[in-house]
Design a protein around this motif. Structure first.
Motif, PDB file in Angstrom:
ATOM      1  N   ASN A  73      38.160  29.347  41.652  1.00 54.45           N
ATOM      2  CA  ASN A  73      37.046  29.565  40.454  1.00 54.45           C
ATOM      3  C   ASN A  73      36.674  28.255  39.768  1.00 54.45           C
ATOM      4  N   CYS A  97      44.315  30.413  40.869  1.00 52.93           N
ATOM      5  CA  CYS A  97      44.670  31.612  39.867  1.00 52.93           C
ATOM      6  C   CYS A  97      44.726  32.810  40.509  1.00 52.93           C
ATOM      7  N   ASP A  98      43.684  33.287  41.187  1.00 53.91           N
ATOM      8  CA  ASP A  98      43.593  34.822  41.891  1.00 53.91           C
ATOM      9  C   ASP A  98      44.190  34.812  43.082  1.00 53.91           C
ATOM     10  N   MET A 122      46.809  37.656  39.071  1.00 55.34           N
ATOM     11  CA  MET A 122      46.403  36.335  38.783  1.00 55.34           C
ATOM     12  C   MET A 122      47.688  35.739  37.928  1.00 55.34           C
ATOM     13  N   ARG A 124      48.456  31.600  35.885  1.00 55.91           N
ATOM     14  CA  ARG A 124      47.796  30.563  35.294  1.00 55.91           C
ATOM     15  C   ARG A 124      47.440  29.455  36.248  1.00 55.91           C
ATOM     16  N   LYS A 138      51.037  41.149  35.769  1.00 56.27           N
ATOM     17  CA  LYS A 138      49.833  40.319  36.225  1.00 56.27           C
ATOM     18  C   LYS A 138      49.448  40.829  37.611  1.00 56.27           C
ATOM     19  N   PRO A 155      40.378  39.573  39.826  1.00 54.30           N
ATOM     20  CA  PRO A 155      41.145  39.527  38.621  1.00 54.30           C
ATOM     21  C   PRO A 155      40.577  38.627  37.576  1.00 54.30           C
ATOM     22  N   LEU A 156      40.103  37.416  37.768  1.00 56.21           N
ATOM     23  CA  LEU A 156      39.800  36.471  36.680  1.00 56.21           C
ATOM     24  C   LEU A 156      38.364  37.017  36.355  1.00 56.21           C
ATOM     25  N   ALA A 158      37.396  39.841  36.666  1.00 57.69           N
ATOM     26  CA  ALA A 158      36.795  41.218  35.822  1.00 57.69           C
ATOM     27  C   ALA A 158      37.313  40.947  34.178  1.00 57.69           C
ATOM     28  N   LEU A 159      37.926  39.759  33.951  1.00 59.76           N
ATOM     29  CA  LEU A 159      38.292  39.501  32.599  1.00 59.76           C
ATOM     30  C   LEU A 159      37.334  38.858  31.824  1.00 59.76           C
ATOM     31  N   THR A 160      36.338  38.086  32.657  1.00 60.92           N
ATOM     32  CA  THR A 160      35.232  37.390  31.892  1.00 60.92           C
ATOM     33  C   THR A 160      33.854  38.247  31.949  1.00 60.92           C
TER      34      THR A 160
END
Length: 160
Positions: A73, A97-98, A122, A124, A138, A155-156, A158-160
């Motif tokens: 990402n 991260c993912d 995910m 950090r 996680k 994952p990332l 979907a959070l943003t």
């Protein structure tokens, strides 16, 4: 349209085009350690290399995952370039991260996944390795019919 998976075995200093594709790893250990994709100092794409590191352990509340696919990402590029601060994410550092993969080991206190489960999740940092240790909260099981490369993209995003 998403790019096709890129197998990284034997790759050193991949091009920008290669890193903009999925990085696909088979999750099998080779020799005394494991292979990972990362950098030892901040900078451009030329800092990326494949290196050997120690396999992870499953501690309390954690799982070890055989990584099948990762997604890179903009956050990963910013860390590598040092744009998040000179001391934050300084090398040596495994990128990513993912991820998606299969549970290899389960630590004490983990009940929602088992060895052999296909999962996505995910962390950090540090997912571009053949195996990773992550907090069990996680990861989630991959729905039936979803392939590893696609699962790693979720994952990332979907959070943003």
């Amino acid at each position: 349209m998403w790019p096709i998976p890129l197998h990284v075995e034997g790759t050193k200093n991949p091009s920008d085009e290669q890193l903009n594709q999925w990085v696909h790893m088979d999750g099998r250990l080779r020799g005394p350690g494991m292979r990972a994709l990362g950098y030892t100092k901040h900078g451009g794409i030329e800092q990326i290399e494949v290196f050997e590191t120690q396999p992870p352990r499953a501690g309390w509340g954690r799982v070890v995952v055989d990584v099948h696919s990762i997604a890179l990402n903009p956050l990963d590029y910013r860390f590598r370039r040092g744009e998040m601060g000179p001391d934050l994410m300084a090398g040596p550092r495994i990128t990513g991260c993912d991820f998606s993969g299969t549970i290899a080991r389960v630590g004490a206190g983990v009940g929602h996944v088992s060895v052999g489960d296909r999962v996505m999740g995910m962390s950090r940092w540090g997912t571009a390795a053949q195996q990773i240790s992550v907090r069990a909260n996680k990861v989630v099981k991959i729905p039936e019919g979803l392939d590893d490369s696609t699962a790693a993209t979720i994952p990332l995003v979907a959070l943003t």
